[in-house]
Motif scaffolding. Structure first.
Motif, mmCIF file in Angstrom:
data_model
loop_
_atom_site.group_PDB
_atom_site.id
_atom_site.type_symbol
_atom_site.label_atom_id
_atom_site.label_comp_id
_atom_site.label_asym_id
_atom_site.label_seq_id
_atom_site.Cartn_x
_atom_site.Cartn_y
_atom_site.Cartn_z
ATOM 1 N N MET A 150 0.843 -1.569 -0.102
ATOM 2 C CA MET A 150 0.089 -0.309 0.063
ATOM 3 C C MET A 150 0.974 0.927 0.268
ATOM 4 N N MET A 151 0.642 2.147 -0.732
ATOM 5 C CA MET A 151 1.366 3.672 -1.180
ATOM 6 C C MET A 151 0.717 4.717 -0.056
ATOM 7 N N ASN A 203 8.852 -0.745 10.130
ATOM 8 C CA ASN A 203 8.646 -1.894 8.978
ATOM 9 C C ASN A 203 7.766 -0.857 7.175
ATOM 10 N N VAL A 204 8.168 0.485 8.088
ATOM 11 C CA VAL A 204 7.541 1.235 6.849
ATOM 12 C C VAL A 204 8.910 1.158 5.815
ATOM 13 N N ILE A 205 8.656 1.403 4.467
ATOM 14 C CA ILE A 205 8.975 1.065 3.292
ATOM 15 C C ILE A 205 9.550 2.648 2.098
ATOM 16 N N GLN A 229 7.102 -12.370 -5.751
ATOM 17 C CA GLN A 229 6.159 -10.687 -7.080
ATOM 18 C C GLN A 229 5.665 -9.930 -5.889
ATOM 19 N N MET A 230 5.763 -9.027 -5.893
ATOM 20 C CA MET A 230 5.434 -8.131 -5.134
ATOM 21 C C MET A 230 5.149 -6.958 -6.358
ATOM 22 N N LEU A 274 3.421 -3.589 3.888
ATOM 23 C CA LEU A 274 3.628 -4.506 3.304
ATOM 24 C C LEU A 274 2.029 -5.051 3.897
ATOM 25 N N ASN A 275 0.836 -5.598 3.621
ATOM 26 C CA ASN A 275 0.049 -6.192 3.595
ATOM 27 C C ASN A 275 -0.011 -6.406 4.401
#
Length: 239
Positions: free
Chosen positions: A29-30, A65-67, A116-117, A52-53
């Protein structure tokens, strides 16, 4: 919340990938958001982050955990074209992540997995969403980010402000008028939702009219565009 992948499409994709036991599917999710750097300046800091969901919700939004996808300092609020420029390298990397890559996964006893992402959605406030989707402002005509409804009408709402003393002996009461756009619907209404396919359809219709020399007024073009403004990178990625 602005869906990029339709739920049925996502479930179908998930089923196909799960048929191959060696593959892992991760979904993102963005969020795109800006913050003013100071009170007396138009400079702002824009941060693009992903979550990441597959991480449980209680841990998903913790800092570690946040990218962080990108950080940009702007001398003023970016327009739609500049936002697409900022997103371009990120979109290119997202397209690469959609391909299968081999990773050594610590959580799977250091086994190698094909992963795959996919970015499946974006959660932004309305002003940021209009920049990312390149649609009309949320307070403008066709400003709904989910559907193609124009505002049905504008309400004039007069709200008396609290009396404030202008001097030790004087007080002044002032009224301000605020106009808002509303999108009421009935249960039987057939509402057209926004999608990549609709963007291409609307864009092609307007291009064809212009190619044949049809001259449009500004109001006519606004009504034909239905809130779809300029080209967005996401129309080439999330189909």
């Amino acid at each position: 919340m602005s869906d990029i992948y339709d739920g049925d499409v996502y479930r179908s994709m998930l089923t196909q990938i799960q048929l191959n036991k060696t593959n892992l599917l991760l979904t993102l999710m963005m969020n795109v958001d800006g913050v003013a750097i100071g009170n007396n300046t138009e400079e702002s800091l824009w941060i693009i982050t992903f979550t990441l969901n597959e991480i449980k919700r209680s841990e998903r939004f913790r800092t570690h955990n946040v990218i962080i996808g990108g950080v940009c300092s702007c001398y003023k609020k970016p327009n739609r074209k500049l936002m697409q420029f900022l997103l371009k390298p990120i979109v290119e990397q997202l397209k690469q992540l959609q391909e299968r890559h081999l990773f050594q996964v610590k959580a799977c006893n250091n086994e190698f997995k094909l992963i795959q992402m996919y970015l499946i959605g974006a959660c932004n406030d309305k002003p940021a969403n209009s920049l990312v989707q390149t649609i009309a402002e949320p307070i403008g005509k066709y400003g709904c980010s989910r559907c193609e409804l124009p505002d049905i009408h504008s309400n004039a709402n007069e709200t008396p402000l609290q009396e404030k003393p202008t001097s030790s002996t004087e007080k002044k009461t002032r009224k301000e008028t605020h106009k808002i756009r509303v999108f009421p619907i009935n249960e039987d209404d057939n509402i057209q939702m926004r999608s990549t396919a609709r963007y291409h359809q609307i864009h092609n219709q307007i291009s064809t009219l212009k190619l044949h020399g049809h001259r449009m007024s500004e109001e006519e073009e606004i009504n034909l565009r239905l809130g779809y403004l300029v080209y967005t990178l996401f129309t080439t990625v999330f189909l």
